[in-house]
Design a protein around this motif. Sequence first.
Motif, PDB file in Angstrom:
ATOM      1  N   PRO A  65       0.883  -1.240  -0.005  1.00 57.77           N
ATOM      2  CA  PRO A  65      -0.399   0.075   0.055  1.00 57.77           C
ATOM      3  C   PRO A  65       0.765   1.314   0.042  1.00 57.77           C
ATOM      4  N   LEU A  66       0.502   1.981  -0.837  1.00 54.20           N
ATOM      5  CA  LEU A  66       1.186   3.247  -1.028  1.00 54.20           C
ATOM      6  C   LEU A  66       0.332   4.619  -0.764  1.00 54.20           C
ATOM      7  N   ARG A  77      -4.567  18.490  -6.070  1.00 56.57           N
ATOM      8  CA  ARG A  77      -3.561  18.116  -5.700  1.00 56.57           C
ATOM      9  C   ARG A  77      -3.742  16.669  -5.135  1.00 56.57           C
ATOM     10  N   ILE A  78      -4.745  16.291  -4.644  1.00 52.50           N
ATOM     11  CA  ILE A  78      -5.056  14.816  -3.972  1.00 52.50           C
ATOM     12  C   ILE A  78      -5.914  13.920  -4.927  1.00 52.50           C
ATOM     13  N   SER A  79      -6.743  14.118  -5.687  1.00 47.06           N
ATOM     14  CA  SER A  79      -7.360  13.313  -6.597  1.00 47.06           C
ATOM     15  C   SER A  79      -6.611  12.588  -7.435  1.00 47.06           C
ATOM     16  N   PRO A  80      -5.686  13.213  -8.246  1.00 47.20           N
ATOM     17  CA  PRO A  80      -4.987  12.484  -9.205  1.00 47.20           C
ATOM     18  C   PRO A  80      -4.115  11.485  -8.616  1.00 47.20           C
ATOM     19  N   LEU A  81      -3.740  11.666  -7.439  1.00 43.64           N
ATOM     20  CA  LEU A  81      -2.801  10.424  -6.573  1.00 43.64           C
ATOM     21  C   LEU A  81      -3.625   9.235  -6.300  1.00 43.64           C
ATOM     22  N   LEU A  82      -4.829   9.402  -6.021  1.00 47.26           N
ATOM     23  CA  LEU A  82      -5.645   8.159  -6.012  1.00 47.26           C
ATOM     24  C   LEU A  82      -5.844   7.615  -7.305  1.00 47.26           C
ATOM     25  N   ASP A  83      -6.153   8.393  -8.335  1.00 52.26           N
ATOM     26  CA  ASP A  83      -6.344   7.932  -9.788  1.00 52.26           C
ATOM     27  C   ASP A  83      -5.164   6.846 -10.025  1.00 52.26           C
ATOM     28  N   LEU A  84      -3.854   7.107  -9.613  1.00 52.12           N
ATOM     29  CA  LEU A  84      -2.714   6.453 -10.028  1.00 52.12           C
ATOM     30  C   LEU A  84      -2.805   5.191  -9.156  1.00 52.12           C
ATOM     31  N   GLY A  85      -3.381   4.996  -8.266  1.00 51.06           N
ATOM     32  CA  GLY A  85      -3.625   3.721  -7.407  1.00 51.06           C
ATOM     33  C   GLY A  85      -3.186   3.836  -6.062  1.00 51.06           C
ATOM     34  N   CYS A  86      -2.722   5.260  -5.538  1.00 46.50           N
ATOM     35  CA  CYS A  86      -2.394   5.325  -4.290  1.00 46.50           C
ATOM     36  C   CYS A  86      -3.368   4.781  -3.359  1.00 46.50           C
ATOM     37  N   THR A  87      -3.182   4.211  -2.040  1.00 42.65           N
ATOM     38  CA  THR A  87      -4.217   3.970  -1.204  1.00 42.65           C
ATOM     39  C   THR A  87      -4.781   4.911  -0.459  1.00 42.65           C
ATOM     40  N   GLY A  88      -3.965   5.933  -0.332  1.00 40.45           N
ATOM     41  CA  GLY A  88      -4.719   7.032   0.394  1.00 40.45           C
ATOM     42  C   GLY A  88      -3.720   8.232   0.553  1.00 40.45           C
ATOM     43  N   THR A  99     -10.683  22.003   7.240  1.00 38.26           N
ATOM     44  CA  THR A  99      -9.743  21.473   6.428  1.00 38.26           C
ATOM     45  C   THR A  99      -9.687  20.057   6.142  1.00 38.26           C
ATOM     46  N   ALA A 100      -9.981  19.290   7.371  1.00 46.74           N
ATOM     47  CA  ALA A 100     -10.172  17.801   7.464  1.00 46.74           C
ATOM     48  C   ALA A 100     -11.246  17.465   6.459  1.00 46.74           C
ATOM     49  N   GLU A 101     -12.409  18.191   6.599  1.00 46.03           N
ATOM     50  CA  GLU A 101     -13.515  18.080   5.732  1.00 46.03           C
ATOM     51  C   GLU A 101     -13.122  17.934   4.213  1.00 46.03           C
ATOM     52  N   ASN A 102     -12.449  18.943   3.925  1.00 42.89           N
ATOM     53  CA  ASN A 102     -12.230  19.363   2.572  1.00 42.89           C
ATOM     54  C   ASN A 102     -11.186  18.252   2.328  1.00 42.89           C
ATOM     55  N   VAL A 103     -10.270  17.662   2.971  1.00 39.51           N
ATOM     56  CA  VAL A 103      -9.266  16.456   2.589  1.00 39.51           C
ATOM     57  C   VAL A 103     -10.257  15.514   2.360  1.00 39.51           C
ATOM     58  N   VAL A 104     -11.215  15.064   2.971  1.00 39.99           N
ATOM     59  CA  VAL A 104     -12.069  13.979   2.961  1.00 39.99           C
ATOM     60  C   VAL A 104     -12.944  13.939   1.471  1.00 39.99           C
ATOM     61  N   ALA A 105     -13.465  15.144   1.231  1.00 38.81           N
ATOM     62  CA  ALA A 105     -14.253  15.500   0.237  1.00 38.81           C
ATOM     63  C   ALA A 105     -13.330  15.462  -1.062  1.00 38.81           C
ATOM     64  N   ALA A 106     -12.177  15.518  -1.152  1.00 37.09           N
ATOM     65  CA  ALA A 106     -11.184  15.397  -2.287  1.00 37.09           C
ATOM     66  C   ALA A 106     -10.829  13.880  -2.420  1.00 37.09           C
ATOM     67  N   VAL A 107     -10.702  12.872  -1.279  1.00 34.99           N
ATOM     68  CA  VAL A 107     -10.602  11.752  -1.360  1.00 34.99           C
ATOM     69  C   VAL A 107     -11.678  10.941  -1.968  1.00 34.99           C
ATOM     70  N   LYS A 108     -12.801  11.192  -1.343  1.00 34.05           N
ATOM     71  CA  LYS A 108     -14.008  10.151  -1.297  1.00 34.05           C
ATOM     72  C   LYS A 108     -15.040  10.854  -2.519  1.00 34.05           C
ATOM     73  N   PHE A 109     -15.455   9.922  -3.233  1.00 32.07           N
ATOM     74  CA  PHE A 109     -16.636  10.180  -4.203  1.00 32.07           C
ATOM     75  C   PHE A 109     -17.778  10.584  -3.655  1.00 32.07           C
ATOM     76  N   GLU A 140     -11.882   1.876   0.566  1.00 30.64           N
ATOM     77  CA  GLU A 140     -10.701   1.478   1.197  1.00 30.64           C
ATOM     78  C   GLU A 140      -9.614   2.500   1.378  1.00 30.64           C
ATOM     79  N   SER A 141      -9.938   3.611   0.796  1.00 30.56           N
ATOM     80  CA  SER A 141      -9.022   4.763   0.788  1.00 30.56           C
ATOM     81  C   SER A 141      -8.657   5.285   2.044  1.00 30.56           C
ATOM     82  N   VAL A 142      -7.713   5.665   2.459  1.00 32.06           N
ATOM     83  CA  VAL A 142      -7.063   6.104   3.675  1.00 32.06           C
ATOM     84  C   VAL A 142      -6.784   7.642   3.870  1.00 32.06           C
ATOM     85  N   VAL A 143      -7.228   8.263   4.884  1.00 33.10           N
ATOM     86  CA  VAL A 143      -7.067   9.498   5.014  1.00 33.10           C
ATOM     87  C   VAL A 143      -6.527   9.798   6.525  1.00 33.10           C
TER      88      VAL A 143
END
Length: 249
Positions: A65-66, A77-88, A99-109, A140-143
């Motif tokens: 896991p990366l 900044r965040i979403s392309p990294l997950l598209d590449l296959g990063c775990t979180g 800020t934490a809410e914005n991070v989660v929103a960038a990670v989760k669909f 499965e994505s980790v924040v």
Amino acid sequence: MSGLKARINAGETVLGTFVKTPAPHVIELLGIAGLDFAVADQEHAPLDLGAMDQLALAARAVGLPLVARCWGQSPARISPLLDLGCTGVMVPHVADSETAENVVAAVKFGPGKRGLSPSPRAGNYGTMGAAAYTAKSDAESVVMVQIEDAEALDRLDMIASVPGVDVLFVGPADLSQSLGCGFPSAQLDAAIVRVIQAARHANVAAGLFVGDESQIAAWRERGVSVFVCGSDQGLVIKGARRIAEAGRA
């Protein structure tokens, strides 16, 4: 129990290291060595999106896991990294719940701020249906949000309670700088304990960077379960020094 997020949420101790070298071979070696995850450090190393693509490819090949410590907190900044296959992602300087809410929103669909295309590596290049892809990614994505600022210490409960946050991760160097105390110091240790307590209260994991594996046991006893120990650079330097010292003794 498989999957980094599942292991973290179950309270297992997981061990990783920072990767600062833009070479996929490093990821392969760390996976073979048996680490639980690695953190590609975009914040403090020359890892552009092309380098991250190669690291993520190697991580998938070796089953490691990366997590990406990304440059910023925006979806761009965040979403392309997950598209590449990063775990979180591990996001620096999260000092409030917004800020934490914005991070989660960038990670989760689910929150609707991450752009959707099943065509990247994370969606098996379009061979997964959109519904299956979004469900798998969100499950499965980790924040990991980094607690590195003095002002964050008074907002820990609010940050930890944001749905989707998995780890309150202490960056001790920046936190000590923000507090104006030594690294290490009793004041810094007390701040780390506050983070651990807030994480426990919110039923999320507490994470910590340690410079040496000898520090893991004591902090695990205090309640830390996610460790990033040193970096690939440090591992090479330590190994090379041992050879040099043994050969010159």
